[in-house]
Design a protein around this motif. Structure first.
Motif, PDB file in Angstrom:
ATOM      1  N   ILE A 183      -4.655  16.474   1.946  1.00  0.00           N
ATOM      2  CA  ILE A 183      -5.499  16.451   0.751  1.00  0.00           C
ATOM      3  C   ILE A 183      -6.191  15.094   0.666  1.00  0.00           C
ATOM      4  O   ILE A 183      -5.535  14.053   0.579  1.00  0.00           O
ATOM      5  N   SER A 184      -7.509  15.120   0.717  1.00  0.00           N
ATOM      6  CA  SER A 184      -8.303  13.891   0.669  1.00  0.00           C
ATOM      7  C   SER A 184      -8.846  13.685  -0.737  1.00  0.00           C
ATOM      8  O   SER A 184      -9.461  14.591  -1.322  1.00  0.00           O
ATOM      9  N   ALA A 185      -8.598  12.499  -1.301  1.00  0.00           N
ATOM     10  CA  ALA A 185      -9.063  12.181  -2.655  1.00  0.00           C
ATOM     11  C   ALA A 185      -9.930  10.923  -2.623  1.00  0.00           C
ATOM     12  O   ALA A 185      -9.524   9.886  -2.085  1.00  0.00           O
ATOM     13  N   LYS A 186     -11.131  11.012  -3.169  1.00  0.00           N
ATOM     14  CA  LYS A 186     -12.071   9.893  -3.183  1.00  0.00           C
ATOM     15  C   LYS A 186     -11.778   8.963  -4.361  1.00  0.00           C
ATOM     16  O   LYS A 186     -11.516   9.403  -5.473  1.00  0.00           O
ATOM     17  N   LYS A 187     -11.799   7.653  -4.094  1.00  0.00           N
ATOM     18  CA  LYS A 187     -11.593   6.659  -5.141  1.00  0.00           C
ATOM     19  C   LYS A 187     -12.873   6.557  -5.976  1.00  0.00           C
ATOM     20  O   LYS A 187     -13.908   6.097  -5.498  1.00  0.00           O
ATOM     21  N   GLU A 188     -12.796   6.977  -7.226  1.00  0.00           N
ATOM     22  CA  GLU A 188     -13.960   6.964  -8.114  1.00  0.00           C
ATOM     23  C   GLU A 188     -14.030   5.680  -8.942  1.00  0.00           C
ATOM     24  O   GLU A 188     -15.092   5.085  -9.092  1.00  0.00           O
ATOM     25  N   LYS A 189     -12.881   5.266  -9.488  1.00  0.00           N
ATOM     26  CA  LYS A 189     -12.902   4.111 -10.384  1.00  0.00           C
ATOM     27  C   LYS A 189     -11.534   3.435 -10.406  1.00  0.00           C
ATOM     28  O   LYS A 189     -10.512   4.100 -10.515  1.00  0.00           O
ATOM     29  N   LEU A 190     -11.537   2.114 -10.261  1.00  0.00           N
ATOM     30  CA  LEU A 190     -10.296   1.353 -10.369  1.00  0.00           C
ATOM     31  C   LEU A 190      -9.997   1.126 -11.848  1.00  0.00           C
ATOM     32  O   LEU A 190     -10.761   0.481 -12.571  1.00  0.00           O
ATOM     33  N   ILE A 191      -8.868   1.664 -12.319  1.00  0.00           N
ATOM     34  CA  ILE A 191      -8.526   1.587 -13.731  1.00  0.00           C
ATOM     35  C   ILE A 191      -7.843   0.272 -14.067  1.00  0.00           C
ATOM     36  O   ILE A 191      -8.222  -0.421 -15.014  1.00  0.00           O
ATOM     37  N   ASP A 192      -6.814  -0.091 -13.301  1.00  0.00           N
ATOM     38  CA  ASP A 192      -6.174  -1.391 -13.521  1.00  0.00           C
ATOM     39  C   ASP A 192      -5.392  -1.801 -12.272  1.00  0.00           C
ATOM     40  O   ASP A 192      -5.149  -0.998 -11.370  1.00  0.00           O
ATOM     41  N   VAL A 193      -5.014  -3.075 -12.254  1.00  0.00           N
ATOM     42  CA  VAL A 193      -4.221  -3.642 -11.169  1.00  0.00           C
ATOM     43  C   VAL A 193      -2.995  -4.308 -11.784  1.00  0.00           C
ATOM     44  O   VAL A 193      -3.127  -5.118 -12.701  1.00  0.00           O
ATOM     45  N   VAL A 194      -1.818  -3.950 -11.281  1.00  0.00           N
ATOM     46  CA  VAL A 194      -0.573  -4.498 -11.809  1.00  0.00           C
ATOM     47  C   VAL A 194       0.183  -5.193 -10.676  1.00  0.00           C
ATOM     48  O   VAL A 194       0.381  -4.613  -9.604  1.00  0.00           O
ATOM     49  N   GLU A 195       0.564  -6.442 -10.932  1.00  0.00           N
ATOM     50  CA  GLU A 195       1.341  -7.187  -9.934  1.00  0.00           C
ATOM     51  C   GLU A 195       2.789  -7.245 -10.410  1.00  0.00           C
ATOM     52  O   GLU A 195       3.078  -7.672 -11.529  1.00  0.00           O
ATOM     53  N   ALA A 196       3.710  -6.800  -9.533  1.00  0.00           N
ATOM     54  CA  ALA A 196       5.129  -6.791  -9.875  1.00  0.00           C
ATOM     55  C   ALA A 196       5.946  -7.061  -8.625  1.00  0.00           C
ATOM     56  O   ALA A 196       5.745  -6.421  -7.584  1.00  0.00           O
ATOM     57  N   GLU A 197       6.847  -8.037  -8.759  1.00  0.00           N
ATOM     58  CA  GLU A 197       7.746  -8.408  -7.655  1.00  0.00           C
ATOM     59  C   GLU A 197       6.974  -8.698  -6.372  1.00  0.00           C
ATOM     60  O   GLU A 197       7.360  -8.278  -5.276  1.00  0.00           O
ATOM     61  N   GLY A 198       5.882  -9.398  -6.526  1.00  0.00           N
ATOM     62  CA  GLY A 198       5.107  -9.808  -5.364  1.00  0.00           C
ATOM     63  C   GLY A 198       4.241  -8.718  -4.757  1.00  0.00           C
ATOM     64  O   GLY A 198       3.601  -8.927  -3.721  1.00  0.00           O
ATOM     65  N   LYS A 199       4.212  -7.537  -5.394  1.00  0.00           N
ATOM     66  CA  LYS A 199       3.396  -6.437  -4.883  1.00  0.00           C
ATOM     67  C   LYS A 199       2.273  -6.122  -5.868  1.00  0.00           C
ATOM     68  O   LYS A 199       2.433  -6.256  -7.082  1.00  0.00           O
TER      69      LYS A 199
END
Length: 327
Positions: A183-199
């Motif tokens: 199943i291929s899904a296209k990235k339409e919009k970046l909603i948010d970015v969360v940094e946790a434990e170095g990731k």
């Protein structure tokens, strides 16, 4: 806590008919519990027989006997079933349905004799449907052998003489390694970015823009029919993901090939349809068989997958000993 059966009223009524309306509460409760375990097993096997395609009729036999003395001679089995043969004839059989997790099923002499007596009275062959570890086999009672006292049958001998393929139309198949759905899904919009434990974890709004299948040669396959696609819902597939700048591709792939009986696939497919509760409520499917009907002609779907290289073997398994009534 035990869940209340969906048809508790029916179970109580049937228990009272068997025990009498003045039955003691404990005996009544015990009988309801026994029926709640036994009846779904009969329903499950009935649905499997009907779904496999060669069964024209299957129904429960009323086990309320009269006169009372007949119970000393006859044991009424659970089901009567009629199967269509390839030569155009019809075979009618009696079926006693059992669940036994042990390697050997054992019948006491009087129980064995009473089942045989009823079979002889009606002139229909008697078969035993045995479920063990999710696998059903259907075998003639004549395959039982007398030990010191009881009549015994090992699961190995039951499988060697299984009539479920030969009589009812069951079969076994194997999914090719690398067979899978993607199943291929296209990235339409970046909603948010969360940094946790170095990731860094990204939350994207995705839109599915492609779905395709792969066969054993890892070649893309498209335009599979709806029934052919169901093979992937019957198998344990390994999940992985591929990430690019523009897409997330979800892979569900067969990593290890093994064989699966069609009747086992039915159970998995019905479990998949009932996502909230993975158990299959067989009695409910007897009342409304829409979900079962949607999986009809499953063999045609498997044959379509074989042509595409997704399935690599189909096995029509013959019994080691063919009973006289089948010759």
């Amino acid at each position: 806590m035990t869940e209340k059966p969906q048809d508790l009223e029916r179970l109580i009524h049937e228990s009272l008919e068997q025990l009498g309306w003045d039955a003691e509460p404990k005996k009544l409760a015990d009988r309801v519990q026994r029926l709640n375990i036994g009846i779904p097993l009969e329903d499950e096997f009935s649905i499997i027989c009907g779904w496999l395609g060669r069964c024209d009729l299957v129904h429960k036999l009323d086990q309320q006997q009269y006169p009372k003395s007949s119970g000393k001679t006859y044991q009424v089995p659970d089901l009567l079933a009629s199967f269509a043969r390839k030569n155009g004839s019809t075979t009618t059989v009696l079926i006693e349905v059992k669940y036994c997790k042990d390697n050997v099923m054992s019948f006491k002499p009087d129980y064995f004799a009473k089942l045989k007596a009823y079979s002889d009275l009606l002139g229909f062959p008697l078969l035993i449907a045995w479920k063990r570890f999710g696998i059903w086999c259907l075998v003639s009672i004549d395959e039982f052998r007398k030990a010191t006292k009881n009549y015994n049958l090992s699961f190995n001998d039951a499988m060697r003489n299984n009539l479920l393929c030969y009589l009812a139309g069951d079969f076994s198949y194997s999914l090719s390694v690398n067979g899978g759905v993607h199943i291929s899904a296209k990235k339409e919009k970046l909603i948010d970015v969360v940094e946790a434990e170095g990731k860094i974890n990204e939350n994207w709004h995705l839109v599915i823009d492609d779905v395709y299948f792969t066969n054993g040669k890892n070649q893309q396959v498209r335009d599979l029919s709806a029934i052919a696609q169901k093979v992937f819902f019957s198998w344990d597939l390994e999940e992985s993901q591929t990430h690019t700048e523009t897409h997330v591709i979800m892979h569900y792939i067969c990593k290890e090939s093994s064989s699966l009986f069609a009747h086992m696939a039915l159970t998995r497919l019905l479990s998949f349809h009932n996502r909230e509760d993975r158990r299959v409520h067989w009695r409910g499917h007897l009342r409304d068989d829409k979900a079962v009907s949607n999986i009809s002609y499953y063999r045609k779907g498997i044959e379509e997958n074989m042509k595409a290289g997704i399935v690599h073997h189909i096995f029509d398994i013959q019994p080691n000993n063919v009973p006289e009534f089948m010759k």
